[in-house]
Design a protein around this motif. Structure first.
Motif, short mmCIF file in Angstrom:
data_model
loop_
_atom_site.label_atom_id
_atom_site.label_comp_id
_atom_site.label_asym_id
_atom_site.label_seq_id
_atom_site.Cartn_x
_atom_site.Cartn_y
_atom_site.Cartn_z
N ASP A 33 0.83 -1.20 0.00
CA ASP A 33 0.00 0.00 0.00
C ASP A 33 0.86 1.26 0.00
OD1 ASP A 33 -2.35 -1.53 0.22
OD2 ASP A 33 -2.14 -1.63 2.40
N PHE A 34 0.22 2.39 -0.27
CA PHE A 34 0.86 3.68 -0.02
C PHE A 34 0.92 3.88 1.49
CE2 PHE A 34 -0.23 4.82 -4.40
CZ PHE A 34 0.85 5.64 -4.75
N HIS A 35 2.06 4.38 1.98
CA HIS A 35 2.19 4.73 3.39
C HIS A 35 2.43 6.22 3.50
CE1 HIS A 35 2.98 0.84 5.81
NE2 HIS A 35 2.14 0.60 4.83
N ILE A 36 1.54 6.90 4.21
CA ILE A 36 1.69 8.33 4.48
C ILE A 36 1.97 8.46 5.96
CG2 ILE A 36 0.58 10.58 4.46
CD1 ILE A 36 -1.11 9.63 2.10
N GLY A 37 3.21 8.78 6.31
CA GLY A 37 3.64 8.81 7.70
C GLY A 37 3.80 10.22 8.23
N LEU A 38 3.22 10.51 9.39
CA LEU A 38 3.33 11.81 10.04
C LEU A 38 4.22 11.64 11.27
CD1 LEU A 38 0.37 11.58 8.66
CD2 LEU A 38 -0.18 13.57 10.07
#
Length: 264
Positions: A33-38
């Protein structure tokens, strides 16, 4: 102390991670998956495409699927992160792609933009709780990703990575349908019309991992997806090719830092 929570959401295409990583380090791996990490506290270091990258509090990391990278804390005190795991098909639909040959492309790997960070941080917290209505949970992702998409998303043509007479995408699909089977090198090389030696050499050159390491990660990624669907650990272990739950649990803990029973 390392602490990791994995959450499913009402939208099965979006999962959440909330973690405090101190000593746990990720070896080279990829995601489906796409991982969008903050990054909400501390600093993280990771290697990606031959370079070292550093990301700190208030910044986002946008990691596409199938891309090799690692990750570890830069500080003894560790770092804290909130991560969105997003199905690529859902992300393409959100971007309103008109052509199946196109895919979402983030223009930057790391983003420093509080007008993107804050809404996504709030969205992550809301989706992880039961304090908002069902309709809100359905609608909030579209609103939360709006600025990210309007300012940082572009489109690019899908790139087929060839491997003999097949592509990596077709090979991945084949293996996903046969994870419960004992896969042999000769079997994969014949599928691509290569000799075993050619297959192993070409695979490592194209992907950056050996076929065995890549398949091991694929089993873990698929195992995580099945656990989030509520399938029992024993059943998941068999579906992704492990002889018993004990061996699966050991591999899973080594990969993600938590036991399969901690995924919900």
């Amino acid at each position: 102390m390392d602490k990791v929570n994995y959450h499913s959401t009402e939208n099965k295409e979006i999962s959440l991670i909330e973690a405090n990583y101190q000593s746990f380090a990720f070896s080279r791996h990829y995601h489906l998956d796409f991982h969008i990490g903050l990054i909400t506290a501390g600093q993280q270091k990771f290697h990606y495409q031959g370079a070292s990258h550093y990301v700190g509090q208030g910044q986002l990391v946008l990691m596409p699927p199938d891309e090799l990278h690692d990750g570890q804390s830069m500080l003894d005190s560790g770092y804290q992160t909130r991560v969105f795991e997003i199905d690529p098909t859902w992300l393409s639909e959100l971007a309103q792609l008109k052509q199946s040959t196109s895919q979402v492309h983030f223009k930057q790997l790391i983003i420093s933009d509080q007008q993107v960070f804050q809404p996504l941080s709030q969205l992550h917290q809301l989706l992880a709780t039961n304090h908002v209505s069902q309709l809100a949970k359905d609608c909030l992702p579209y609103e939360g990703f709006e600025r990210l998409f309007s300012h940082y998303v572009g489109l690019e043509q899908k790139r087929a990575v060839p491997l003999g007479n097949q592509s990596m995408e077709s090979l991945k699909e084949y293996l996903l349908h046969n994870l419960d089977q004992p896969v042999r090198l000769e079997q994969l090389s014949q599928l691509c019309q290569l000799s075993p030696t050619q297959f192993q050499r070409h695979f490592k050159a194209k992907v950056g991992l050996t076929p065995y390491a890549w398949l091991s990660r694929l089993r873990m990624e698929q195992g995580m997806k099945l656990l989030k669907l509520g399938i029992s650990g024993t059943e998941v272990a068999h579906q992704v090719g492990f002889y018993d739950q004990a061996h699966f649990s050991k591999a899973f803990k080594s990969t993600y830092g938590v036991n399969p029973s901690q995924v919900n």
